[in-house]
Design a protein around this motif. Structure first.
Motif, PDB file in Angstrom:
ATOM      1  N   VAL A  94       0.860  -1.192   0.000  1.00  0.00           N
ATOM      2  CA  VAL A  94       0.000   0.000   0.000  1.00  0.00           C
ATOM      3  C   VAL A  94       0.891   1.234   0.000  1.00  0.00           C
ATOM      4  O   VAL A  94       1.787   1.368   0.836  1.00  0.00           O
ATOM      5  N   GLY A  95       0.647   2.132  -0.955  1.00  0.00           N
ATOM      6  CA  GLY A  95       1.402   3.373  -1.043  1.00  0.00           C
ATOM      7  C   GLY A  95       0.533   4.565  -0.679  1.00  0.00           C
ATOM      8  O   GLY A  95      -0.698   4.495  -0.721  1.00  0.00           O
ATOM      9  N   LEU A  96       1.192   5.655  -0.324  1.00  0.00           N
ATOM     10  CA  LEU A  96       0.483   6.893   0.005  1.00  0.00           C
ATOM     11  C   LEU A  96       1.309   8.071  -0.495  1.00  0.00           C
ATOM     12  O   LEU A  96       2.492   8.181  -0.178  1.00  0.00           O
ATOM     13  N   ASP A  97       0.673   8.958  -1.281  1.00  0.00           N
ATOM     14  CA  ASP A  97       1.398  10.133  -1.748  1.00  0.00           C
ATOM     15  C   ASP A  97       1.097  11.338  -0.867  1.00  0.00           C
ATOM     16  O   ASP A  97       0.082  11.393  -0.170  1.00  0.00           O
ATOM     17  N   CYS A  98       2.033  12.292  -0.897  1.00  0.00           N
ATOM     18  CA  CYS A  98       1.905  13.502  -0.097  1.00  0.00           C
ATOM     19  C   CYS A  98       2.676  14.610  -0.809  1.00  0.00           C
ATOM     20  O   CYS A  98       3.886  14.495  -0.994  1.00  0.00           O
ATOM     21  N   TYR A  99       1.966  15.656  -1.240  1.00  0.00           N
ATOM     22  CA  TYR A  99       2.573  16.704  -2.068  1.00  0.00           C
ATOM     23  C   TYR A  99       2.333  18.090  -1.453  1.00  0.00           C
ATOM     24  O   TYR A  99       1.495  18.860  -1.929  1.00  0.00           O
ATOM     25  N   PRO A 100       3.083  18.462  -0.424  1.00  0.00           N
ATOM     26  CA  PRO A 100       2.820  19.719   0.287  1.00  0.00           C
ATOM     27  C   PRO A 100       3.602  20.937  -0.187  1.00  0.00           C
ATOM     28  O   PRO A 100       3.358  22.043   0.292  1.00  0.00           O
TER      29      PRO A 100
END
Length: 205
Positions: A94-100
C-alpha cells in the motif's frame, strides 16, 4: 512498476482497446502476460488514488493479476491515509502520496505543511496494523508546473525521513516522468531536480 491502471471511464488515459468495462480484464491480462517475465519488472501498479467506489473493480483487478503473476507484488497508491486499511485487501503493498510543496519559485514551504508527511504516514501505518508493507510517495516534481517550483533537497529530505521515521517500509519518488515532462519549462532545471532526488535517495540507502 508497470501500470495496469486502465479503467473504462475512470482514468485520465484509457487505452483505445478498452471500449467498455468488460474490455478491462482482457487488456490487463495481455499486458501482464507480455511483461511478467521482464527482468526489470518490480511489480504491478493497479490504481492511482482509487476512490472507495472503485474498490469492487479493484478487487477484481487484484485477483486477476495475482492469478496471472503470483511472483510480483501489486501496488495501489492512495491520497487519503484513512483508506489504507480497506485498500490492504486488494494490495500486496500500500502506497500513500503527499505533495505539500507549493508551486511558486519564491514561496517557501510552511514547516507545518511539510509535517503533513508525518501525519499521513502515521495514519496509514496505524490503519495497516502491520498486515501489508507501506511505501511512501514523496513529492519529487513541481506541484504547479507553470511556476516550475521543485522541492529543495531539504524539503524532499524532510518529507522522506518523516515517513521513514513513522514506519514506511519503502519510498517511491514521484516522479521521473513529471521531471521530464517539465524539462523545457522556463525556470525549471531537470538536472537540478534529478540531483536533489538522487541526493535524498543516497541519504536513505
Amino acid at each position: 512498476f508497470c501500470g495496469v491502471d486502465a479503467y473504462w471511464r475512470e482514468c485520465w488515459c484509457v487505452p483505445v482497446e478498452i471500449g467498455e468495462r468488460w474490455d478491462e480484464a482482457a487488456h490487463t491480462a495481455r499486458r501482464v502476460e507480455l511483461l511478467k517475465n521482464h527482468p526489470a519488472l518490480l511489480g504491478w501498479y493497479l490504481a492511482d488514488e482509487p476512490t472507495p467506489e472503485k474498490m469492487p473493480r479493484l478487487r477484481e483487478r487484484y485477483k486477476l493479476v495475482r492469478a496471472l503473476d503470483p511472483e510480483h507484488p501489486c501496488l495501489n497508491v492512495l491520497c487519503h491515509a484513512r483508506q489504507a486499511h480497506d485498500t490492504a485487501a486488494v494490495s500486496d503493498v500500500v502506497g500513500l502520496d503527499c505533495y505539500p510543496v507549493p508551486g511558486s519559485g519564491t514561496e517557501k514551504t510552511d514547516p507545518a505543511k511539510l509535517g503533513a508527511a508525518a501525519v499521513a504516514a502515521t495514519t496509514a501505518v496505524a490503519g495497516l496494523r502491520g498486515d501489508k508493507p507501506f511505501w511512501f510517495v514523496p513529492q519529487a516534481y513541481p506541484h504547479e508546473p507553470e511556476r516550475a517550483r521543485f522541492p529543495t533537497v531539504h524539503e524532499l529530505g524532510a518529507m522522506t525521513w518523516q515517513a521513514i521515521c513513522c514506519g514506511a517500509d519503502g519510498v517511491l519518488f514521484y516522479s521521473l516522468g513529471e521531471m521530464l515532462s517539465n524539462k523545457e519549462k522556463p525556470g525549471y532545471g531537470f538536472e537540478e531536480a534529478w540531483d536533489v532526488t538522487c541526493t535524498v535517495a543516497q541519504q536513505i540507502r
